[in-house]
Design an enzyme around this catalytic site. Sequence first.
Site, PDB file in Angstrom:
ATOM      1  N   CYS A 201       0.913  -1.145  -0.065  1.00  0.00           N
ATOM      2  CA  CYS A 201      -0.044  -0.109  -0.035  1.00  0.00           C
ATOM      3  C   CYS A 201       0.814   1.307  -0.004  1.00  0.00           C
ATOM      4  O   CYS A 201       0.378   2.369  -0.474  1.00  0.00           O
ATOM      5  CB  CYS A 201      -0.940   0.099   1.275  1.00  0.00           C
ATOM      6  N   HIS A 205       0.814   4.987  -1.803  1.00  0.00           N
ATOM      7  CA  HIS A 205       0.209   6.104  -1.060  1.00  0.00           C
ATOM      8  C   HIS A 205       1.253   6.802   0.061  1.00  0.00           C
ATOM      9  O   HIS A 205       0.896   7.544   0.602  1.00  0.00           O
ATOM     10  CB  HIS A 205      -1.076   5.640  -0.289  1.00  0.00           C
ATOM     11  N   ARG A 244     -12.648  -0.169  -1.389  1.00  0.00           N
ATOM     12  CA  ARG A 244     -11.488   0.558  -1.976  1.00  0.00           C
ATOM     13  C   ARG A 244     -10.277  -0.379  -1.541  1.00  0.00           C
ATOM     14  O   ARG A 244      -9.458  -0.350  -2.399  1.00  0.00           O
ATOM     15  CB  ARG A 244     -11.331   1.770  -1.112  1.00  0.00           C
ATOM     16  N   CYS A 248      -7.901  -1.699  -4.652  1.00  0.00           N
ATOM     17  CA  CYS A 248      -6.313  -1.616  -4.465  1.00  0.00           C
ATOM     18  C   CYS A 248      -5.712  -2.825  -4.702  1.00  0.00           C
ATOM     19  O   CYS A 248      -4.887  -2.998  -5.383  1.00  0.00           O
ATOM     20  CB  CYS A 248      -6.168  -0.610  -3.414  1.00  0.00           C
TER      21      CYS A 248
END
Lengths: 287, 120
Positions: A201, A205, A244, A248
């Site tokens: 992740c 991000h 979400r 992702c």
Amino acid sequence: MKRRGSVLIGSAFVALAALAFAAPRVVAADKIDPATEAKAFRNYFTAKFPKVKLDDFVNGPYSMNADMRKQWVEKEEFPPYEFAVDAGKEMFAKPFKNGKTYADCFPNGGVGIRQNYPHFDAKEGKVVTLELALNRCREANGEAPYSYVKDEMASLTAYMAFTSRGKPFDIRIPDDPRALEAYENGKRYFYTRRGQLNFSCASCHVQSPGERIRAEILAPALGILNAMPIYRSEWNGMGTISRRFVTCNSQTRAVPLEPQSDEYRDLEYFLSYVSNGLPIAGPGARP
Amino acid sequence: MTAFPQKPALIVAFATAVLAGAWTSPALAQSAATEGQKLAFDRGKGNCLTCHVIKGGDLPGTIGPALKDIKAKYPDRDTLVAIVTDEPKRNPQTVMPPFGRNRILTEQEINAIVDFLQTL
């Protein structure tokens, strides 16, 4: 040149976090300090984007890109999530077959409490998210649970977020080794690379917020859940936090987990905790 | 029907030439570069445009540097093969996927993509 620099800082942070995991368990046990980590997490983003105001990080891609922000501000005149807020409000007021309502399941009748979720439930010894609490409320009252990813669940959470707008995230980690473990577990999930493409992740991000990935602008991990649930034109509708996470994971050719699995609950706990102090902004609209 | 068996043979011959790295013929190198561009742009294959601006490609991302003047920057073809095969080996923190190591692309496909990179 600029990009190289920022990737390096990102790497340093990731490396730092990785080091924290690698530390021998005995030492780690009394060294983990979520409050200090949350501060470092926040500082990483405010240093990387000195022009972005702290509260603005909750606006995801719009905080990173002026052009996109302009389109968004225009769109907010007729917010595409309004139908969901209205539907959620109606659902909230309508009694279940047994005469009770959602309000009976939550503190303060469910109004203005979004910022306290997820919370650590000492009885269960696990993290309870808002989506999970909503379905548990339904089941306790003899109603079938909703799908976690959209429609009704998105409407309910949209309404609850709407009544909580502006309230700062206030996630607690009680003095309970299981709560600390849940936070750690969520952090580990967030920084672990997985799937054929080898992304974590954090690859997107933390290391690359503000960069374009094809036509999309990557949202920063700080404040990344504050605007949930969101309306996405690409989805042609609303999506929850569960949606979400699943999206992702699958877009990066990793196998997504079941919505509200322990790992996703812990992940949400970690991401919400490190955004403590930033205001609830949901529901949000995204391109 | 009679001509049919000939075709696979031709394809095999071509593939073998590619495998063997027979880049000596300019025509062959040209077609390999074209094939490489296709592989690089294909969302199911390299999908390099997700992260890189590349001449001729639509909707590029900006996560990685723009891929230009590659031949000047990396005159040595092996370096390019190494980058595409397993960039995390060179830079453990990179977000660029290890296309060869994780078998997203075959050695052949990587070679074709490197031919394409050398035209940039």
